[in-house]
Design a protein around this motif. Structure first.
Motif, PDB file in Angstrom:
ATOM      1  N   ALA A 161      -5.819   2.607  10.838  1.00  0.00           N
ATOM      2  CA  ALA A 161      -5.872   1.139  10.916  1.00  0.00           C
ATOM      3  C   ALA A 161      -4.539   0.510  10.551  1.00  0.00           C
ATOM      4  N   VAL A 162      -3.883   1.059   9.542  1.00  0.00           N
ATOM      5  CA  VAL A 162      -2.624   0.492   9.051  1.00  0.00           C
ATOM      6  C   VAL A 162      -1.536   0.514  10.126  1.00  0.00           C
ATOM      7  N   LYS A 163      -1.649   1.434  11.071  1.00  0.00           N
ATOM      8  CA  LYS A 163      -0.665   1.513  12.157  1.00  0.00           C
ATOM      9  C   LYS A 163      -0.585   0.210  12.953  1.00  0.00           C
ATOM     10  N   SER A 164      -1.703  -0.524  13.023  1.00  0.00           N
ATOM     11  CA  SER A 164      -1.714  -1.779  13.784  1.00  0.00           C
ATOM     12  C   SER A 164      -1.880  -3.002  12.867  1.00  0.00           C
ATOM     13  N   ARG A 165      -1.664  -2.814  11.585  1.00  0.00           N
ATOM     14  CA  ARG A 165      -1.805  -3.894  10.615  1.00  0.00           C
ATOM     15  C   ARG A 165      -0.454  -4.257  10.030  1.00  0.00           C
ATOM     16  N   LEU A 166      -0.416  -5.417   9.402  1.00  0.00           N
ATOM     17  CA  LEU A 166       0.810  -5.920   8.784  1.00  0.00           C
ATOM     18  C   LEU A 166       0.587  -6.151   7.298  1.00  0.00           C
ATOM     19  N   GLU A 167       1.632  -5.909   6.522  1.00  0.00           N
ATOM     20  CA  GLU A 167       1.634  -6.216   5.084  1.00  0.00           C
ATOM     21  C   GLU A 167       0.424  -5.653   4.334  1.00  0.00           C
ATOM     22  N   PRO A 168       0.077  -4.375   4.494  1.00  0.00           N
ATOM     23  CA  PRO A 168      -1.032  -3.831   3.700  1.00  0.00           C
ATOM     24  C   PRO A 168      -0.677  -3.923   2.215  1.00  0.00           C
ATOM     25  N   THR A 169      -1.563  -4.549   1.458  1.00  0.00           N
ATOM     26  CA  THR A 169      -1.257  -4.947   0.079  1.00  0.00           C
ATOM     27  C   THR A 169      -2.385  -4.546  -0.865  1.00  0.00           C
ATOM     28  N   VAL A 170      -2.015  -4.049  -2.033  1.00  0.00           N
ATOM     29  CA  VAL A 170      -2.990  -3.746  -3.076  1.00  0.00           C
ATOM     30  C   VAL A 170      -2.724  -4.621  -4.290  1.00  0.00           C
ATOM     31  N   VAL A 171      -3.800  -4.941  -5.002  1.00  0.00           N
ATOM     32  CA  VAL A 171      -3.695  -5.629  -6.289  1.00  0.00           C
ATOM     33  C   VAL A 171      -3.939  -4.585  -7.363  1.00  0.00           C
ATOM     34  N   LEU A 172      -3.146  -4.694  -8.428  1.00  0.00           N
ATOM     35  CA  LEU A 172      -3.210  -3.736  -9.529  1.00  0.00           C
ATOM     36  C   LEU A 172      -3.611  -4.417 -10.822  1.00  0.00           C
ATOM     37  N   PHE A 173      -4.342  -3.689 -11.645  1.00  0.00           N
ATOM     38  CA  PHE A 173      -4.626  -4.072 -13.024  1.00  0.00           C
ATOM     39  C   PHE A 173      -4.302  -2.858 -13.872  1.00  0.00           C
ATOM     40  N   ASN A 174      -3.326  -2.996 -14.780  1.00  0.00           N
ATOM     41  CA  ASN A 174      -2.853  -1.856 -15.586  1.00  0.00           C
ATOM     42  C   ASN A 174      -2.513  -0.646 -14.706  1.00  0.00           C
ATOM     43  N   LEU A 217       0.833  -1.197   0.000  1.00  0.00           N
ATOM     44  CA  LEU A 217       0.000   0.000   0.000  1.00  0.00           C
ATOM     45  C   LEU A 217       0.871   1.252   0.000  1.00  0.00           C
ATOM     46  N   GLN A 218       0.459   2.239  -0.774  1.00  0.00           N
ATOM     47  CA  GLN A 218       1.106   3.552  -0.788  1.00  0.00           C
ATOM     48  C   GLN A 218       0.059   4.606  -0.445  1.00  0.00           C
ATOM     49  N   LYS A 219       0.520   5.711   0.091  1.00  0.00           N
ATOM     50  CA  LYS A 219      -0.400   6.770   0.523  1.00  0.00           C
ATOM     51  C   LYS A 219      -1.340   7.222  -0.603  1.00  0.00           C
ATOM     52  N   ASN A 220      -0.825   7.275  -1.833  1.00  0.00           N
ATOM     53  CA  ASN A 220      -1.668   7.739  -2.947  1.00  0.00           C
ATOM     54  C   ASN A 220      -2.720   6.710  -3.364  1.00  0.00           C
ATOM     55  N   ASP A 221      -2.743   5.526  -2.737  1.00  0.00           N
ATOM     56  CA  ASP A 221      -3.770   4.508  -3.007  1.00  0.00           C
ATOM     57  C   ASP A 221      -5.032   4.724  -2.168  1.00  0.00           C
ATOM     58  N   LEU A 222      -4.924   5.512  -1.107  1.00  0.00           N
ATOM     59  CA  LEU A 222      -5.990   5.584  -0.115  1.00  0.00           C
ATOM     60  C   LEU A 222      -7.319   6.078  -0.672  1.00  0.00           C
ATOM     61  N   GLU A 223      -7.296   7.123  -1.465  1.00  0.00           N
ATOM     62  CA  GLU A 223      -8.553   7.657  -2.035  1.00  0.00           C
ATOM     63  C   GLU A 223      -9.255   6.601  -2.882  1.00  0.00           C
ATOM     64  N   THR A 224      -8.484   5.864  -3.661  1.00  0.00           N
ATOM     65  CA  THR A 224      -9.077   4.826  -4.511  1.00  0.00           C
ATOM     66  C   THR A 224      -9.726   3.752  -3.657  1.00  0.00           C
ATOM     67  N   ILE A 225      -9.027   3.288  -2.630  1.00  0.00           N
ATOM     68  CA  ILE A 225      -9.581   2.255  -1.746  1.00  0.00           C
ATOM     69  C   ILE A 225     -10.848   2.766  -1.068  1.00  0.00           C
ATOM     70  N   CYS A 226     -10.865   4.034  -0.689  1.00  0.00           N
ATOM     71  CA  CYS A 226     -12.052   4.608  -0.052  1.00  0.00           C
ATOM     72  C   CYS A 226     -13.278   4.574  -0.958  1.00  0.00           C
ATOM     73  N   SER A 227     -13.060   4.510  -2.263  1.00  0.00           N
ATOM     74  CA  SER A 227     -14.187   4.471  -3.205  1.00  0.00           C
ATOM     75  C   SER A 227     -14.767   3.065  -3.373  1.00  0.00           C
ATOM     76  N   PHE A 228     -14.103   2.038  -2.870  1.00  0.00           N
ATOM     77  CA  PHE A 228     -14.563   0.656  -3.088  1.00  0.00           C
ATOM     78  C   PHE A 228     -15.864   0.310  -2.353  1.00  0.00           C
ATOM     79  N   PRO A 229     -15.988   0.569  -1.043  1.00  0.00           N
ATOM     80  CA  PRO A 229     -17.249   0.216  -0.377  1.00  0.00           C
ATOM     81  C   PRO A 229     -18.365   1.161  -0.822  1.00  0.00           C
ATOM     82  N   LYS A 230     -19.396   0.609  -1.435  1.00  0.00           N
ATOM     83  CA  LYS A 230     -20.470   1.419  -2.012  1.00  0.00           C
ATOM     84  C   LYS A 230     -21.643   1.624  -1.068  1.00  0.00           C
TER      85      LYS A 230
END
Length: 156
Positions: free
Chosen positions: A44-57, A7-20
């Motif tokens: 949440a990430v402060k107490s989590r391990l290996e935050p990971t994103v999957v990418l397509f293109n 996970l990178q900081k610039n991914d956060l906005e995109t992830i926030c759009s996932f739960p509808k």
């Protein structure tokens, strides 16, 4: 087709759009408040391990992490896939990736998760991928409704 990275900081906005909906967010992140914000993920990430994103293109299409690592097992959490990529193999890629990370980076032999009884699609998905129920806990949705948290595990 898909790849992954941390996970990178610039991914956060995109992830926030996932739960509808509030319910989707509850399934993903029961302690969060709808709508999801980058700040909630950062906390949440402060107490989590290996935050990971999957990418397509190079587009972030799913996210997950781990918590409660005890040396032999850990829990999979905050699992979500973009609505646009559901039913396209992303979930399977994400779970296989997280299983691999758990084995290789965290040296665990068992992966656990909680799936809510009202999330039938996810329960069936996890069963298909080798997870088995081992316990049930009482959960309370934001609406105040009681539901069951089905604890599942998979030997890696």
């Amino acid at each position: 087709m898909y790849n992954y990275r941390s996970l990178q900081k610039n991914d956060l906005e995109t992830i926030c759009s996932f739960p509808k909906s509030e319910e989707e967010l509850y399934y993903m992140f029961p302690k969060a408040t709808y709508p999801l914000t980058p700040k909630q993920i950062e906390e949440a990430v402060k107490s989590r391990l290996e935050p990971t994103v999957v990418l397509f293109n190079n587009e972030v299409v799913s996210y997950a992490n781990f918590y409660d690592h005890d040396g032999e097992s850990c829990w999979l959490g905050n699992v979500i896939v973009s609505q646009d990529y559901r039913g396209k193999g992303v979930s399977q890629f994400l779970i296989e990736t997280m299983e691999s990370i758990a084995k290789q980076n965290m040296n665990v032999n068992k992966l656990k998760l909680v799936c809510h009884n009202t999330n039938t699609r996810a329960i069936l998905f996890y069963k298909k991928h080798g997870f088995r129920p081992f316990d049930i806990s009482i959960r309370v949705k934001p609406s105040g409704e009681f539901i069951a948290g089905i604890h599942m595990e998979k030997i890696l």
